[in-house]
Design an enzyme around this catalytic site. Structure first.
Site, PDB file in Angstrom:
ATOM      1  CB  THR A 184       9.539 -31.244 -25.226  1.00 53.70           C
ATOM      2  OG1 THR A 184      10.385 -32.290 -24.810  1.00 53.70           O
ATOM      3  CG2 THR A 184       9.076 -31.490 -26.637  1.00 53.70           C
ATOM      4  N   GLY A 238       8.880 -38.528 -20.498  1.00 53.53           N
ATOM      5  CA  GLY A 238       8.508 -39.230 -21.723  1.00 53.53           C
ATOM      6  C   GLY A 238       8.062 -40.654 -21.502  1.00 53.53           C
TER       7      GLY A 238
HETATM    8  N1  ASP Z   1       9.169 -35.437 -23.038  1.00 50.05           N
HETATM    9  C1  ASP Z   1      10.579 -35.226 -23.149  1.00 50.05           C
HETATM   10  C2  ASP Z   1      11.300 -36.534 -22.966  1.00 50.05           C
HETATM   11  O1  ASP Z   1      10.932 -37.307 -22.115  1.00 50.05           O
HETATM   12  C3  ASP Z   1      11.117 -34.262 -22.164  1.00 50.05           C
HETATM   13  C4  ASP Z   1      10.548 -32.895 -22.245  1.00 50.05           C
HETATM   14  O2  ASP Z   1       9.342 -32.702 -22.288  1.00 50.05           O
HETATM   15  O3  ASP Z   1      11.364 -31.986 -22.295  1.00 50.05           O
HETATM   16  O4  ASP Z   1      12.275 -36.732 -23.642  1.00 50.05           O
END
Ligand code: ASP
Length: 326
Positions: A184, A238
């Site tokens: 992300t 997440g």
């Molecule tokens: N935190 C994001 C999710 O769980 C994933 C990521 O950090 O790319 O959707």
């Protein structure tokens, strides 16, 4: 696909030394940003995001504009397969996006499970500025985006489709650490006025269930800030960040006097404590970045491999975050 790290084999299940936590943490200091403005963002693609955000801040632009414009660059980059256009799809082959934004007045906007729109971060900002609400999801978010002039387009690139077809051969949901549940882009900025803003945008975990929403669009989980104290943002699994209200906790610890570094480390270790007996510990990676009102910043992650990009007067680069487990 982005090739980032060469330690994946090491980080796989069974090779992690659980007893090592937290002894492998190395440096114990946050980077002191003596001057404003400052911008920090997650992962390698944070560099290109900062390259757009920082000049805006230098010219006296607001942190809010900087964090929106910065992450848009990554949303539009088809080579980044974890954000926006070109993001990995879910189990049904659909690219679904999550994003949120927050400003100095604790105004915030968020979209989740949004499809066919390249810039969810800008839709999130419109939710913040043009509606009485904070969060719009799915069909409603798409309808709203279209009403604001956003155009629909297919976000599934040939590369992402190829990766999806390959995944379908086994169809197992076993996220590979630092590859499939990460990357992300989250960005935090402190402008020349001394005000903070933050943004967070993602295509979420690759091969997630259709309809799954991660931490990234959830204020307090994927992103939080308090203009009196500082801001924090997350990347990684997440579900783990939501369970612990991760970013809100980092900011609250900073309010209690912790440095950005200590706050990120404490919350990361709290998540480990929660996960250490769970079956899904093997998929757990979480990383936080934090930026204080005084321009001090840091990143920290559970496992090796997380990095963040920073830019401040006279200084910019990519920093490997300290971590608790090799
Ligand atoms: N935190 C994001 C999710 O769980 C994933 C990521 O950090 O790319 O959707």
């Amino acid at each position: 696909m982005i090739k980032r790290r060469d330690f994946l084999g090491k980080a796989a299940l069974g090779t992690v030394s659980l007893s090592a936590l937290p002894t492998m943490a190395m440096k114990a200091e946050s980077k002191k940003g003596a001057k404003k403005p400052v911008v920090i963002s997650t992962w390698n693609h944070g560099v290109q995001a900062n390259e757009t955000a920082y000049p805006l801040l230098e010219k006296g632009g607001t942190a809010l504009d900087a964090v929106e414009m910065g992450v848009r660059v990554v949303e539009a980059d088809p080579k980044v397969m974890t954000v926006g256009l070109g993001g990995f799809p879910d189990r049904e082959g659909k690219v679904t996006l999550d994003a949120c934004i927050m400003d100095k007045h604790s105004n915030c906007g968020s979209v989740a499970f949004l499809q066919n729109i390249v810039h969810p971060i800008s839709v999130a900002r419109k939710v913040m500025e043009e509606t009485p609400h904070i969060m719009l999801v799915g069909e409603g978010a798409l309808q709203f985006a279209k009403s604001q002039g956003f155009k629909e387009e297919n976000l599934l690139t040939p590369e992402a489709e190829k990766a999806y077809k390959k995944w379908l051969e086994e169809s197992k949901y076993q996220p590979v650490i630092n590859i499939e549940n990460h990357d992300t882009i989250s960005m935090l900025a402190l402008d020349k006025n001394g005000d903070l803003a933050g943004s967070c945008t993602t295509s979420g975990a690759a091969w997630k269930m259709h309809g799954r929403v991660g931490d990234s669009p959830i204020i307090g989980a994927g992103l939080f800030l308090d203009n009196e104290v500082g801001g924090a943002a997350a990347t990684g699994l997440g579900e783990a960040v939501i369970r612990t209200a991760g970013s809100a906790m980092v900011v609250e610890l900073m309010r209690q006097g912790d440095s950005p570094y200590d706050a990120c480390k404490k919350v990361t270790e709290r998540i480990y404590q929660l996960y250490k007996r769970r079956d899904d510990l093997q998929y757990l990676q979480v990383g936080f970045i934090a930026l204080s009102k005084t321009g001090e910043y840091a990143g920290y992650s559970l496992r090796k491999g997380f990095n963040y990009a920073f830019q401040e007067p006279g200084k910019n680069g990519l920093s490997d975050a300290d971590f608790s487990m090799d």
